[in-house]
Scaffold this motif. Structure first.
Motif, PDB file in Angstrom:
ATOM      1  N   VAL A  49      59.188 -48.356-115.740  1.00 42.89           N
ATOM      2  CA  VAL A  49      59.092 -48.081-117.173  1.00 42.89           C
ATOM      3  C   VAL A  49      59.340 -49.368-117.978  1.00 42.89           C
ATOM      4  CG1 VAL A  49      59.961 -46.701-119.103  1.00 42.89           C
ATOM      5  CG2 VAL A  49      60.024 -45.761-116.793  1.00 42.89           C
ATOM      6  N   PRO A  50      58.452 -49.745-118.887  1.00 41.95           N
ATOM      7  CA  PRO A  50      57.105 -49.214-119.038  1.00 41.95           C
ATOM      8  C   PRO A  50      56.163 -49.832-118.015  1.00 41.95           C
ATOM      9  CG  PRO A  50      57.473 -50.980-120.604  1.00 41.95           C
ATOM     10  CD  PRO A  50      58.759 -50.831-119.834  1.00 41.95           C
ATOM     11  N   SER A  51      55.141 -49.107-117.652  1.00 42.00           N
ATOM     12  CA  SER A  51      54.172 -49.620-116.687  1.00 42.00           C
ATOM     13  C   SER A  51      53.270 -50.653-117.358  1.00 42.00           C
ATOM     14  CB  SER A  51      53.310 -48.467-116.143  1.00 42.00           C
ATOM     15  OG  SER A  51      54.124 -47.493-115.528  1.00 42.00           O
ATOM     16  N   LEU A  69      48.924 -47.806-106.885  1.00 42.58           N
ATOM     17  CA  LEU A  69      49.193 -47.590-108.307  1.00 42.58           C
ATOM     18  C   LEU A  69      48.182 -48.369-109.138  1.00 42.58           C
ATOM     19  CD1 LEU A  69      50.949 -46.583-110.690  1.00 42.58           C
ATOM     20  CD2 LEU A  69      52.316 -48.678-110.422  1.00 42.58           C
ATOM     21  N   THR A  70      47.553 -47.671-110.058  1.00 43.44           N
ATOM     22  CA  THR A  70      46.638 -48.320-111.006  1.00 43.44           C
ATOM     23  C   THR A  70      47.149 -48.045-112.407  1.00 43.44           C
ATOM     24  OG1 THR A  70      44.775 -47.945-109.503  1.00 43.44           O
ATOM     25  CG2 THR A  70      44.256 -48.530-111.775  1.00 43.44           C
ATOM     26  N   VAL A  71      47.412 -49.116-113.138  1.00 41.38           N
ATOM     27  CA  VAL A  71      47.881 -48.995-114.515  1.00 41.38           C
ATOM     28  C   VAL A  71      46.739 -49.430-115.432  1.00 41.38           C
ATOM     29  CG1 VAL A  71      49.590 -49.694-116.215  1.00 41.38           C
ATOM     30  CG2 VAL A  71      50.238 -49.467-113.801  1.00 41.38           C
ATOM     31  N   HIS A  72      46.273 -48.494-116.234  1.00 40.33           N
ATOM     32  CA  HIS A  72      45.146 -48.760-117.120  1.00 40.33           C
ATOM     33  C   HIS A  72      45.622 -49.289-118.468  1.00 40.33           C
ATOM     34  CE1 HIS A  72      42.353 -46.766-114.403  1.00 40.33           C
ATOM     35  NE2 HIS A  72      43.242 -45.811-114.257  1.00 40.33           N
ATOM     36  N   PRO A  73      44.941 -50.325-118.989  1.00 37.27           N
ATOM     37  CA  PRO A  73      45.322 -50.864-120.311  1.00 37.27           C
ATOM     38  C   PRO A  73      45.113 -49.823-121.419  1.00 37.27           C
ATOM     39  CG  PRO A  73      43.841 -52.358-119.156  1.00 37.27           C
ATOM     40  CD  PRO A  73      43.855 -51.077-118.371  1.00 37.27           C
ATOM     41  N   VAL A 107      48.092 -44.440-114.047  1.00 36.10           N
ATOM     42  CA  VAL A 107      48.994 -44.307-115.192  1.00 36.10           C
ATOM     43  C   VAL A 107      48.489 -45.171-116.345  1.00 36.10           C
ATOM     44  CG1 VAL A 107      51.328 -44.833-115.988  1.00 36.10           C
ATOM     45  CG2 VAL A 107      50.991 -43.812-113.749  1.00 36.10           C
ATOM     46  N   GLN A 108      48.753 -44.723-117.545  1.00 32.45           N
ATOM     47  CA  GLN A 108      48.381 -45.502-118.728  1.00 32.45           C
ATOM     48  C   GLN A 108      49.457 -46.571-118.992  1.00 32.45           C
ATOM     49  OE1 GLN A 108      45.461 -44.365-119.903  1.00 32.45           O
ATOM     50  NE2 GLN A 108      45.239 -46.058-121.343  1.00 32.45           N
ATOM     51  N   GLU A 109      49.024 -47.721-119.436  1.00 31.83           N
ATOM     52  CA  GLU A 109      49.956 -48.792-119.786  1.00 31.83           C
ATOM     53  C   GLU A 109      51.004 -48.288-120.766  1.00 31.83           C
ATOM     54  OE1 GLU A 109      48.030 -52.112-121.615  1.00 31.83           O
ATOM     55  OE2 GLU A 109      49.829 -53.377-121.584  1.00 31.83           O
TER      56      GLU A 109
END
Lengths: 115, 113
Positions: free
Chosen positions: A78-80, A111-115, A13-15
């Protein structure tokens, strides 16, 4: 016999966007559901829980929804944030017996949250 | 705040040896649970204790035994170790059997060679 299933091994998921992690269960006797977050080489950290008599529980950025008829629950973040990147385990408590704290875990979702 | 303490954090044993894992629950917690997490697997419930009595038993091999002591700490004893026993062993504690939240320790990584 996997009574708690997390069918998505990973989620990216995007930040700032919403992360939705899903969990299905088969045993209708489970009376409480919990989400745990786990970093490598550390123990699971409790995030949020929901009783089987409710359909929603919210705590800050984390919301858990329960659909008993579908035997399905989901965790919304929310928000990631990048710091949310971890393995998320869904767990169910019960059924009954002498040890109500006994938990049955799902397989986990990375879960990977990308900056 | 004090958390669940497990010792040792890492342990290397040879096949057929014996290992003892210790768990110190959060103060005033009277219930302890042991879980085993193999590589790439979800945590599996082994055994639990409430007020020093075994309260539930999961997929714990007969080679393993556990107990909870008067100070509520618990020990998991593992004998005749096998390669397949290599895993992360987590201890969790809660206050009372019906409490909804179990707090986990950081785990003991056991490697059997």
């Amino acid at each position: 016999d996997q009574q708690v299933k997390q069918n998505s091994p990973s989620l990216s998921v995007q930040e700032g966007r919403i992360s939705i992690l899903n969990c299905d269960y088969t045993n209708s006797m489970f009376d409480y559901f919990l989400w745990y977050k786990k970093y490598p080489a550390e123990g699971p950290t409790f995030l949020i829980s929901i009783s089987s008599i409710k359909d929603k529980n919210e705590d800050g950025r984390f919301t858990v929804f329960l659909n008993k008829s579908a035997k399905h629950l989901s965790l919304h973040i929310v928000p990631s944030q990048p710091g949310d990147s971890a393995v998320y385990f869904c767990a169910a408590r019960g059924p009954g017996g002498t040890s109500y704290g006994k938990l049955t875990f799902g397989q986990g979702t990375i879960l990977t949250v990308h900056p | 705040a004090a958390g669940v303490i497990q010792s040792p954090r890492h342990l290397i044993k040879e096949k057929r040896e014996t290992a003892t894992l210790k768990c110190y629950p959060i103060p005033r917690h009277d219930t302890v649970y042991w879980y085993q997490q193999g590589p790439g697997q979800d945590p599996q419930f082994l055994i639990s204790f409430y007020e020093k009595m075994q309260s539930d038993k999961g997929s714990i091999p007969d080679r393993f035994s556990a107990q909870q002591f008067s100070d509520y700490h618990s020990e998991l004893n593992m004998s005749s170790l096998e390669l397949g026993d290599s895993a992360l062993y987590f201890c969790a504690s809660s206050s009372g059997q019906t409490n909804t939240e179990a707090f986990f320790g950081q785990g003991t990584r056991l490697t059997v060679v």
